[in-house]
Design a protein around this motif. Structure first.
Motif, mmCIF file in Angstrom:
data_model
loop_
_atom_site.group_PDB
_atom_site.id
_atom_site.type_symbol
_atom_site.label_atom_id
_atom_site.label_comp_id
_atom_site.label_asym_id
_atom_site.label_seq_id
_atom_site.Cartn_x
_atom_site.Cartn_y
_atom_site.Cartn_z
ATOM 1 N N LEU B 79 0.804 -1.224 0.000
ATOM 2 C CA LEU B 79 0.000 0.000 0.000
ATOM 3 C C LEU B 79 0.834 1.269 0.000
ATOM 4 O O LEU B 79 0.329 2.348 -0.308
ATOM 5 C CB LEU B 79 -0.905 0.034 1.241
ATOM 6 N N THR B 80 2.106 1.162 0.377
ATOM 7 C CA THR B 80 2.925 2.367 0.533
ATOM 8 C C THR B 80 3.984 2.439 -0.545
ATOM 9 O O THR B 80 4.328 1.447 -1.175
ATOM 10 C CB THR B 80 3.596 2.403 1.922
ATOM 11 N N GLU B 81 4.490 3.641 -0.745
ATOM 12 C CA GLU B 81 5.450 3.868 -1.825
ATOM 13 C C GLU B 81 6.830 4.237 -1.303
ATOM 14 O O GLU B 81 7.768 4.356 -2.071
ATOM 15 C CB GLU B 81 4.927 4.988 -2.740
ATOM 16 N N THR B 82 6.975 4.456 -0.012
ATOM 17 C CA THR B 82 8.277 4.844 0.523
ATOM 18 C C THR B 82 9.084 3.606 0.912
ATOM 19 O O THR B 82 8.534 2.532 1.134
ATOM 20 C CB THR B 82 8.111 5.755 1.755
ATOM 21 N N VAL B 83 10.396 3.801 0.981
ATOM 22 C CA VAL B 83 11.291 2.695 1.315
ATOM 23 C C VAL B 83 11.088 2.244 2.752
ATOM 24 O O VAL B 83 11.114 1.067 3.071
ATOM 25 C CB VAL B 83 12.756 3.114 1.081
ATOM 26 N N GLN B 84 10.874 3.209 3.652
ATOM 27 C CA GLN B 84 10.664 2.850 5.052
ATOM 28 C C GLN B 84 9.284 3.311 5.497
ATOM 29 O O GLN B 84 9.155 4.309 6.193
ATOM 30 C CB GLN B 84 11.717 3.540 5.929
ATOM 31 N N PRO B 85 8.250 2.598 5.083
ATOM 32 C CA PRO B 85 6.911 3.009 5.523
ATOM 33 C C PRO B 85 6.825 2.868 7.038
ATOM 34 O O PRO B 85 7.404 1.971 7.622
ATOM 35 C CB PRO B 85 5.986 2.029 4.815
ATOM 36 N N GLN B 86 6.119 3.786 7.663
ATOM 37 C CA GLN B 86 6.057 3.741 9.118
ATOM 38 C C GLN B 86 4.840 2.961 9.614
ATOM 39 O O GLN B 86 4.405 3.135 10.746
ATOM 40 C CB GLN B 86 6.076 5.163 9.666
ATOM 41 N N GLY B 87 4.313 2.119 8.737
ATOM 42 C CA GLY B 87 3.318 1.172 9.206
ATOM 43 C C GLY B 87 1.879 1.648 9.230
ATOM 44 O O GLY B 87 1.008 0.927 9.697
ATOM 45 N N LEU B 88 1.610 2.844 8.723
ATOM 46 C CA LEU B 88 0.240 3.369 8.742
ATOM 47 C C LEU B 88 -0.155 3.898 7.362
ATOM 48 O O LEU B 88 0.603 4.632 6.739
ATOM 49 C CB LEU B 88 0.121 4.542 9.722
ATOM 50 N N GLY B 149 0.441 10.072 -4.677
ATOM 51 C CA GLY B 149 1.115 9.707 -3.428
ATOM 52 C C GLY B 149 2.308 10.590 -3.103
ATOM 53 O O GLY B 149 2.517 10.989 -1.954
ATOM 54 N N LYS B 150 3.112 10.908 -4.115
ATOM 55 C CA LYS B 150 4.299 11.713 -3.869
ATOM 56 C C LYS B 150 3.917 13.153 -3.492
ATOM 57 O O LYS B 150 4.567 13.780 -2.665
ATOM 58 C CB LYS B 150 5.190 11.710 -5.125
ATOM 59 N N CYS B 151 2.839 13.650 -4.105
ATOM 60 C CA CYS B 151 2.369 14.999 -3.769
ATOM 61 C C CYS B 151 1.858 15.033 -2.326
ATOM 62 O O CYS B 151 2.170 15.948 -1.566
ATOM 63 C CB CYS B 151 1.271 15.429 -4.747
#
Lengths: 274, 274
Positions: B79-88, B149-151
């Motif tokens: 669901l997330t696009e970042t390398v280190q998603p913070q779980g939410l 997502g990036k925006c």
């Protein structure tokens, strides 16, 4: 003869994409016509590589370069990092100067990028500092290499316009010795940007977006300054905060009394002396 | 039950990474505790997905969400696009409002992102506009989707703090009808930033870094404004130029005469009335 990716000079130049090899050679790569033009103006181009089309299109740049070498498309692709390289890459001498040499010129506005790791942010600070009239940009501590390809590109030529300095973190005393007030930017600063005396020669410390400035630097600075937040945002990003602070200084320095020995002549449209 | 990437609600939420599916559903994803907190404050969260660790760590957020669904690490990664998603990750309702609704609130400061395609730049403008106190940010013409997502990430929560509007390019007359002066930023502007009357309610037009503003908008605006360049740089990047212009307005609007019906109360540290 047209160089290919297997030509020894291309192989050697390509190594400059790595920091270790840049440090060893004291050289770096600048790609695209804008950066090449600035590098030529600064007199630091050792060799210009270009596709025949690009060398034809930018004949004025090819004329100025000390050595010009036509290369094929594959060689340009190997030397450049952008998706649409514009066919030109220059091998340049590194241009950073020692801190004392830069400060001896008595710059009125200095930007210090403290441990900034993101090359895009570092390049943007170079560009913004140059635009705001800062003569010196210092990369302090474990910061990104100013000659990193992405930093060079983000600086849009400004790397060649300012004195670039690489220095350790312990520079506040030396900045102050040269008559600069040292302002640390931090969201929790005790001083609002609008209440700092910005007409004086100033060095701004900008920390990384992830970690900000460390406690030693915050303590060593003459003041800890926050950019006012008028809406719901928690903070500005690094590039925006640097732009607001550096332009606030540029504006204030152009409206100080002409009696100041370091005052700048006000431009046509700027506020004149108070 | 812990959701996996194969759980239907995760499959459905994952589709929101595509613009077409976001448009169809009228929903989007906000990831990370900062964005989720802002989304909850704005009352637009439909469902909060989190790893058990994150839901435990950010118990205050889990408490506020209307529906909370624990998910496994694989589902969060999907669901997330970042390398280190913070779980939410929160599924949110889209929040943009019609132009007339935003302008009816008589915002004193408006930022217009004209055909800006880079989501990072668009998000930074949202964040900077919010910080400068702009109540409305307009995405005009063929601009990036504000819910990209990036925006959303680059806006650092500001997407939820301002009135976001999607509008066609032909908005200058409507902005003016609501009492806003319309200023176009361009490096070749006839007016220097320091010589514009910025105390008035103002809408700033910012063009894309690649193409700037088109001739129609430049002509339609009340003035074409350039940020002064004091050094060798050719220009500022978009985020820096927007920060300098929006903060110049914020500052000027806080120092106008209190007789102005739309004047803003000066803060403790800001300049008082002239």
């Amino acid at each position: 003869m047209i160089f290919t990716p297997r030509t020894p000079r291309i192989i050697a130049a390509r190594k400059l994409q790595k920091r270790r090899d840049r440090d060893k050679a004291g050289q770096f790569l600048a790609e695209g016509p804008q950066a090449v033009r600035s590098a030529l103006a600064a007199g630091v181009v050792l060799e210009l590589f270009g596709t025949p089309e690009a060398l034809n299109r930018y004949g004025d740049l090819a004329m100025e370069a000390p050595v010009v070498s036509p290369v094929d498309d594959e060689a340009i692709a190997a030397l450049t990092e952008t998706v649409q390289p514009q066919g030109l890459v220059a091998v340049c001498e590194q241009i950073d100067v020692p801190l004392a040499e830069a400060l001896a010129k008595e710059p009125r506005l200095v930007a210090v990028a403290v441990e900034i790791r993101d090359p895009g942010n570092a390049g943007t600070i170079l560009r913004t500092a140059d635009a705001a009239g800062a003569g010196t940009v210092i990369f302090a501590g474990d910061a990104v290499d100013p000659y990193n390809g992405k930093c060079v590109r983000a600086s849009a030529g400004s790397l060649f316009n300012v004195d670039v300095v690489r220095a350790p973190l312990t520079i506040v005393d030396e900045l102050r010795d040269y008559g600069l007030q040292v302002l640390a930017t931090t969201g929790t600063g005790e001083t609002d940007l609008d209440s700092v005396e910005l007409g004086k020669p100033t060095a701004w410390l900008f920390g990384s977006e992830a970690h900000g400035l460390g406690p030693e630097l915050l303590k060593a600075a003459d003041a800890r300054v926050r950019v006012p937040i008028y809406g719901g945002a928690e903070s500005l990003n690094l590039a925006a905060a640097a732009a607001v602070c550096l332009y606030a200084s540029a504006r204030a320095q152009r409206s100080v009394s002409p009696g100041d020995p370091r005052s700048v002549s006000p431009g046509d449209h700027h506020e004149s002396a108070v």
